[in-house]
Scaffold this motif. Structure first.
Motif, PDB file in Angstrom:
ATOM      1  N   HIS A  75       4.711  34.177  -7.250  1.00  0.00           N
ATOM      2  CA  HIS A  75       3.742  35.194  -6.847  1.00  0.00           C
ATOM      3  C   HIS A  75       2.302  34.785  -7.123  1.00  0.00           C
ATOM      4  O   HIS A  75       1.378  35.497  -6.746  1.00  0.00           O
ATOM      5  CB  HIS A  75       4.063  36.518  -7.526  1.00  0.00           C
ATOM      6  CG  HIS A  75       5.468  36.966  -7.274  1.00  0.00           C
ATOM      7  ND1 HIS A  75       5.909  37.371  -6.030  1.00  0.00           N
ATOM      8  CD2 HIS A  75       6.550  37.022  -8.083  1.00  0.00           C
ATOM      9  CE1 HIS A  75       7.195  37.672  -6.089  1.00  0.00           C
ATOM     10  NE2 HIS A  75       7.605  37.476  -7.321  1.00  0.00           N
TER      11      HIS A  75
ATOM     12  N   ASN B 130      10.592  30.210  -3.031  1.00  0.00           N
ATOM     13  CA  ASN B 130       9.267  30.732  -2.671  1.00  0.00           C
ATOM     14  C   ASN B 130       9.114  32.214  -2.953  1.00  0.00           C
ATOM     15  O   ASN B 130       8.038  32.662  -3.347  1.00  0.00           O
ATOM     16  CB  ASN B 130       8.972  30.450  -1.192  1.00  0.00           C
ATOM     17  CG  ASN B 130       8.664  28.989  -0.948  1.00  0.00           C
ATOM     18  OD1 ASN B 130       8.299  28.259  -1.857  1.00  0.00           O
ATOM     19  ND2 ASN B 130       8.839  28.550   0.285  1.00  0.00           N
ATOM     20  N   ASP B 131      10.189  32.985  -2.763  1.00  0.00           N
ATOM     21  CA  ASP B 131      10.065  34.429  -2.966  1.00  0.00           C
ATOM     22  C   ASP B 131      10.000  34.826  -4.437  1.00  0.00           C
ATOM     23  O   ASP B 131       9.838  35.994  -4.764  1.00  0.00           O
ATOM     24  CB  ASP B 131      11.196  35.176  -2.258  1.00  0.00           C
ATOM     25  CG  ASP B 131      12.581  34.847  -2.820  1.00  0.00           C
ATOM     26  OD1 ASP B 131      12.693  33.943  -3.676  1.00  0.00           O
ATOM     27  OD2 ASP B 131      13.545  35.510  -2.400  1.00  0.00           O
TER      28      ASP B 131
END
Length: 202
Positions: free
Chosen positions: A67, A63-64
């Motif tokens: 964007h 998830n990180d």
């Protein structure tokens, strides 16, 4: 040939190639309901294509490292950012989200949205192996010969606006990624795409 230069050429081709693929897909008057079924299979399936290209579920990317927004079909989410978008032509459905692995750590993340009018907007994220300035130079070098090209900034990132008869796109470059927000539909303005670009943060 200099490896860095070669990587830059490959990245540039990938950026435009992804956009071109998307434009072609949506310009082909495909049946959205069948596309939804096809995209949904990506949630649990890997598709190996030629030349070491693999399409994978979006869940394979942490998830990180994603964007681009994946929740814009939720009215409460988009309302936090722009009432104008919600009022004029809200996003109604996430058609699909997936990753395309080109090998050598070149992973494209894509999200395809349907608007209330039936039009569509795509988000694409790819690693940027050249500087933002070099990417701007590439996009303004004539690759879009049939479009009006301007430059600017969104969220502090360098942006290239592409306004053509057959397509509209915004290319936005951070130090690590290049993002494309695009459409082939007449009722989606470049200003609409710019509002969506503002939702991208790292």
């Amino acid at each position: 040939m200099n490896k860095k230069f070669l990587a830059s050429i490959i990245t540039a081709a990938l950026l435009v190639g992804g956009s071109t693929y998307t434009y072609t897909t949506f310009a082909s008057e495909a049946n959205y309901s069948s596309n939804v079924a096809e995209k949904s299979t990506l949630e649990n399936t890997e598709i190996q294509e030629d030349h070491n290209v693999t399409i994978k579920p979006i869940s394979t990317v942490p998830n990180d490292q994603i964007h681009i927004p994946l929740d814009l079909a939720n009215p409460s989410v988009i309302e936090k950012y722009s009432a104008d978008i919600t009022d004029d032509n809200p996003i109604s459905e996430l058609l699909g989200s997936y990753t395309t692995d080109y090998g050598d750590d070149s992973i494209e993340v894509s999200a395809n949205y349907i608007l209330e009018s039936g039009s569509a907007v795509d988000f694409i994220q790819v690693p940027l192996n050249i500087t933002p300035e070099e990417a701007v130079d590439f996009y303004t070098s004539g690759v879009y010969s049939d479009a009006e090209i301007t430059t600017g900034e969104v969220n502090g990132y360098k942006v290239v606006y592409v306004k053509g008869e057959a397509r509209k796109a915004i290319h936005m470059m951070s130090e690590r990624y290049a993002y494309t927000i695009n459409t082939v539909f007449d009722d989606v303005s470049i200003e609409y795409l710019e509002e969506l670009a503002k939702l991208i943060t790292e």
